[in-house]
Structure formats: structure tokens, C-alpha cells
Write an enzyme that holds these catalytic residues in place. Structure first.
Site, PDB file in Angstrom:
ATOM      1  N   ALA A   1       0.845  -1.198   0.000  1.00 33.81           N
ATOM      2  CA  ALA A   1       0.000   0.000   0.000  1.00 33.81           C
ATOM      3  C   ALA A   1       0.878   1.244   0.000  1.00 33.81           C
ATOM      4  CB  ALA A   1      -0.890   0.012   1.236  1.00 33.81           C
ATOM      5  N   LYS A   2       0.466   2.224  -0.786  1.00 29.66           N
ATOM      6  CA  LYS A   2       1.168   3.508  -0.745  1.00 29.66           C
ATOM      7  C   LYS A   2       0.413   4.355   0.276  1.00 29.66           C
ATOM      8  CE  LYS A   2       3.130   6.857  -3.974  1.00 29.66           C
ATOM      9  NZ  LYS A   2       4.477   6.824  -3.407  1.00 29.66           N
TER      10      LYS A   2
END
Ligand code: PPE
Length: 308
Positions: free
Chosen positions: A158-159
Site C-alpha cells: 500500500a502507498k
């Protein structure tokens, strides 16, 4: 470099004036880092301004939200349109684009589920992330004493904003020690990635990069583009677990990222890489990449989405 304001920011479905794009100080994400974001670039092309790999970035934004259990109230097409509208409203022919999905004001406490999910898209001009000189002549890299987040502690695919504390700590350490960028390794000592870039090295004509899922690196969209470009240029690209010493012994090394683009590494921990000059493989890939983002390479035209 301070941000130069542009005309509009897209907030929850409408374009608002730059100075009105504000949130309350008790915004949930400001306290707990519970937000996900993207970094995208738009470039000038002969056919007008175009956004590079927009669909892939929006898909990753939604995937990041899914990993954090954030229920985004917009679909892929609406987010694509939001980006194109915001870039269009800016009148810029080149810009950096920052979509952000965050939890708004309303409730406090670690349970994010009752919070309202909000979405913003901002654009501004952002020059060479690691400096013009870095792009041309290479950057000085330092292996960080901070290990890259372990995929068992946080979903590294996940960013997510909160996870960037890890990158920030590494960046501060490197900059204060006089380097341009930090390289983080896993808790087991395998090369993971830069603070905001993926890493590639060249050894005996072959291009190697760490496997993202194993080392907790973000699956870069620039890295994916570079892999395709390198293969089309006839190079073998392979994923491999790399040690710090592999960096010291590399024939060439470079970083990739949306903000950073393709940047040669001139030294690692003060040991020169490729004699301290950008090597031929790095330079060849860089040249095609900069052509591709500007719509100058026919086979990569599909990577560009025009702003109308
Ligand atoms: N790893 C990390 C940790 C990372 O943040 C980025 C992008 C990448 C790899 C490369 O991913 P991609 O852009 O899809 O090729 N970093 C973004 C944020 C930089 C910032 O300072 O903010 C970017 O490049 O937009």
C-alpha cells in the site's frame, strides 16, 4: 523547493480554489497516518499535455485503499476524470499529480471504520526530484541504518501516508550525512528500495531488481515501465535478492520513481559505481524513458492519457 500554488484542487467531487482546499486540525489521517496516496506525472507531448500511466496509478490508489479498509466513494473512471480535470484546470503542460484518500474530521480513536473517507487531487509543478545534476550525473546513495518496513508489520504494497515515516527517517539520516538519497534494506539485510524509488543494478549485462513482495518495496509503476523498456532494448531483467555488497560490486545502478524518474547512482556508501559516471545501460534506458513520457516513442503511446 516550496510548492507553487496552482488554480484548483479537486475535493470530494468538485474543483475548489487552491487556498480553500483545507481540512480541520482534528482530521483523523493527520493523527494516525490513515491515508493512501499516489504520485503521478503529466508531461508535454506533441498532442498536448498527457498523464503517464494514469489508469495504473488510479488502480494502485484503490488497491492501497482496499489494503487499509478505506471505502473510496468514487470508482476508477471518476478518479481518472478527477485527475484529468484538475490537470486541465491548472493550465500546466507538465506537473506532478497527488491524489489523496484520507479520513476526515468527525471521530477520533484508532478505529477508522466510522470515519468519512474523503478524496483530494492536487497538481503542481515539481522539477527533478533528486536534482537536475542527479538526473544527469548521478546521485550519492547511503545505505540507511533504518530497515525497510517488514511486510508482516504493515502492508508494504500500500502507498499509505503513515508508512512514509520509515522513508522520512532514512532520508533525514542520509541528507544530514551529506548524501542525496538513502537505500533501505530489509530487517534481514536484503536490498529493498530508496525512500521514494525502486532500485535496479546492472551486472555483466544483466539487469537485477529486488522482488517487491519479498523485500517490502512498493511495486513501482516506473519500475514496470523501465523493465519493459529494458527488455525491448534487448536486456535481460531478473528479480533477485540482493545484498549491500552487490551494490558495491555493480557495474551500474539506478533508481526509478514517478517523482525521481530514472536517476543514475554514482556511488554507494562512498564507493564509486561505474566509475562515478552514468553507465551505458542506465543512459540508454533513461533516454527511452524520457522519450516515452513525452510521447516520442510509438510503441509506448498507450502509456499516455491526453488531457483535453
Ligand atoms: N518506492 C517508494 C517507497 C515510493 O514512494 C515510490 C514512489 C516508488 C518506490 C516508485 O513508485 P512509482 O512512482 O510507481 O514508480 N514515490 C512517490 C512519492 C515521492 C514523494 O516524495 O512523495 C513518487 O515518486 O511520486
Amino acid at each position: 523547493m516550496p510548492i507553487t500554488p496552482t488554480a484548483k484542487i479537486w475535493m470530494d467531487g468538485e474543483l475548489v480554489d487552491w487556498q480553500d482546499a483545507t481540512v480541520h486540525v482534528l482530521t483523523h489521517s493527520l493523527h494516525y497516518g490513515t491515508a493512501v496516496f499516489e504520485g503521478i506525472r503529466a508531461y508535454p507531448t506533441a498532442a498536448g499535455t498527457a498523464v503517464f500511466r494514469l489508469r495504473e496509478h488510479v488502480a494502485r490508489l484503490l488497491a492501497s485503499a482496499h489494503l487499509l479498509a478505506l471505502d473510496v466513494p468514487y470508482g476508477e473512471d471518476e478518479l481518472v476524470a478527477a485527475v484529468l480535470d484538475t490537470v486541465g484546470a491548472s493550465g500546466l503542460d507538465a506537473c506532478y499529480i497527488r491524489p489523496l484518500v484520507y479520513l476526515g474530521y468527525g471521530e477520533m480513536g484508532l478505529n477508522p471504520l466510522p470515519c468519512e473517507v474523503r478524496v483530494a487531487v492536487a497538481v503542481w509543478q515539481w522539477g527533478a526530484y533528486l536534482g537536475e545534476d542527479g538526473v544527469r550525473n548521478g546521485i550519492r546513495l547511503k545505505v540507511s541504518s533504518w530497515a525497510r518496513l517488514d511486510p508482516r508489520t504493515l502492508p508494504t504494497a500500500a502507498k499509505a501516508t503513515g508508512m512514509y515515516m520509515n522513508s522520512s527517517l532514512a532520508k533525514v539520516e542520509a541528507v544530514r550525512a551529506g548524501y542525496d538519497e538513502a537505500l533501505m534494506c530489509t530487517t534481514d539485510g536484503y536490498v529493498a528500495e530508496g525512500t521514494g524509488e525502486n532500485l535496479f543494478l546492472v551486472r555483466r549485462g544483466e539487469i537485477l531488481t529486488p522482488p517487491s513482495s519479498a523485500v517490502g518495496a512498493l511495486e513501482g509503476i516506473t519500475a514496470d515501465s523501465v523493465r519493459t523498456i529494458a527488455q525491448d532494448l534487448g536486456y535481460e531483467v531478473r528479480e533477485a535478492l540482493l545484498r549491500r555488497s552487490d551494490l558495491y560490486l555493480a557495474d551500474e545502478a539506478f533508481l526509478t520513481g514517478t517523482a525521481a524518474e530514472v536517476v543514475p547512482i554514482s556511488s554507494v556508501d562512498d564507493r564509486l559505481v561505474a566509475g562515478g559516471r552514468p553507465g551505458p545501460v542506465t543512459t540508454a534506458i533513461q533516454e527511452v524513458y524520457f522519450g516515452a513520457v513525452r510521447g516520442e516513442v510509438d510503441r509506448y503511446k498507450d502509456w499516455l492519457e491526453r488531457v483535453v
